[in-house]
Design a protein around this motif. Structure first.
Motif, mmCIF file in Angstrom:
data_model
loop_
_atom_site.group_PDB
_atom_site.id
_atom_site.type_symbol
_atom_site.label_atom_id
_atom_site.label_comp_id
_atom_site.label_asym_id
_atom_site.label_seq_id
_atom_site.Cartn_x
_atom_site.Cartn_y
_atom_site.Cartn_z
ATOM 1 N N THR A 27 0.869 -1.374 -0.186
ATOM 2 C CA THR A 27 0.145 -0.503 -0.299
ATOM 3 C C THR A 27 0.858 0.827 -0.164
ATOM 4 O OG1 THR A 27 -0.303 -0.463 2.430
ATOM 5 C CG2 THR A 27 -1.946 -0.865 1.123
ATOM 6 N N LYS A 29 0.924 5.408 -0.266
ATOM 7 C CA LYS A 29 -0.247 7.208 -0.134
ATOM 8 C C LYS A 29 0.785 7.959 -1.269
ATOM 9 C CE LYS A 29 -1.308 10.269 2.906
ATOM 10 N NZ LYS A 29 -0.551 11.535 3.524
ATOM 11 N N GLU A 31 0.085 11.516 -3.195
ATOM 12 C CA GLU A 31 -0.567 12.825 -2.856
ATOM 13 C C GLU A 31 -1.788 12.019 -0.971
ATOM 14 O OE1 GLU A 31 -1.106 14.330 -6.076
ATOM 15 O OE2 GLU A 31 0.589 14.068 -6.878
ATOM 16 N N ASP A 32 -3.096 12.129 -2.025
ATOM 17 C CA ASP A 32 -3.964 12.693 -0.358
ATOM 18 C C ASP A 32 -4.871 10.987 -0.679
ATOM 19 O OD1 ASP A 32 -5.350 13.119 -3.029
ATOM 20 O OD2 ASP A 32 -6.451 14.525 -2.368
ATOM 21 N N ARG A 33 -3.895 9.854 -1.613
ATOM 22 C CA ARG A 33 -4.867 8.705 -1.623
ATOM 23 C C ARG A 33 -4.474 7.345 -1.355
ATOM 24 N NH1 ARG A 33 -3.920 6.733 -7.165
ATOM 25 N NH2 ARG A 33 -2.453 8.267 -8.577
ATOM 26 N N VAL A 34 -4.515 6.327 -1.088
ATOM 27 C CA VAL A 34 -3.520 5.246 -0.914
ATOM 28 C C VAL A 34 -4.141 4.635 -2.082
ATOM 29 C CG1 VAL A 34 -3.583 3.307 0.019
ATOM 30 C CG2 VAL A 34 -4.289 5.679 1.205
ATOM 31 N N ILE A 35 -3.027 3.175 -2.244
ATOM 32 C CA ILE A 35 -3.796 2.736 -3.585
ATOM 33 C C ILE A 35 -2.492 0.948 -3.261
ATOM 34 C CG2 ILE A 35 -2.945 4.528 -5.949
ATOM 35 C CD1 ILE A 35 -0.191 3.981 -6.369
ATOM 36 N N HIS A 36 -2.989 0.815 -3.896
ATOM 37 C CA HIS A 36 -2.189 -1.286 -3.522
ATOM 38 C C HIS A 36 -1.535 -1.415 -5.087
ATOM 39 C CE1 HIS A 36 -5.106 -1.328 0.316
ATOM 40 N NE2 HIS A 36 -5.780 -0.424 -0.696
#
Length: 180
Positions: A27, A29, A31-36
């Motif tokens: 996972t 982060k 910017e302001d989002r979390v990606i998997h």
């Protein structure tokens, strides 16, 4: 980066890895989002890493790289202790000492195994004028404490890098920075 892209490698800059999980899932982060992300191989390029000097007690909380302490103070506004012992007198170590002193820390000493300061004299002179002890020809032999740093022992070094028996000095410190 163009070569990486041509090989099918996605480069993500200014990202913070916040977790690594089974099955090669990460996972991140951005910017302001979390990606998997899942993949066959995980390569995390963290940038430079600091050299650490190993000595008894070097894994105690309170022993850190000089850059890590600088980041905690300058970026996160967290002082990891009140009394700093700096190992190494290169320019980074000297500058970190001065910055921490400006932030309110007491610099209990700078320890340099070489017989002379290793960084710019202008930085060492500022610290010396403030009364910071500089121990050239010394090395750290032990961090004191059970569950965190409560002190340190330094000793004079011989030309063969062995320590001089009876030259030990115990210093009261709660953070040790390795700037070597």
């Amino acid at each position: 980066m163009a070569e990486a892209a041509s090989l099918g490698v996605e480069v993500v800059l200014n990202a913070i890895v916040i977790g690594i999980f089974p099955e090669k899932e990460v996972t991140v982060k951005v910017e302001d989002r979390v990606i998997h992300v899942k993949g066959d191989t995980i390569l995390i390029a963290t940038g430079a890493s600091e050299n650490m000097v190993t000595f008894p007690g070097w894994t105690l909380p309170g022993v850190m790289g000089a850059g890590a302490i600088q980041t905690m103070c300058n970026y996160h506004r967290v002082m990891p202790g009140k009394k700093l012992l700096m190992i190494g007198s290169g320019s980074v170590g000297l500058i970190v000492c001065y910055q921490l002193m400006q932030a309110g820390a007491e610099i209990v000493g700078i320890v340099e195994a070489l017989p002379q300061i290793n960084g710019y004299a202008v930085h060492a002179s500022k610290l010396a004028r403030e009364g910071v002890p500089i121990y050239t020809g010394y090395t750290i032999t032990q961090a004191l404490g059970d569950d965190h740093v409560t002190g340190a022992v330094i000793a004079k070094v011989n030309p063969d890098w062995s320590t001089v028996p009876g030259s030990e000095i115990t210093l009261d410190t709660d953070m040790i920075a390795c700037g070597v």
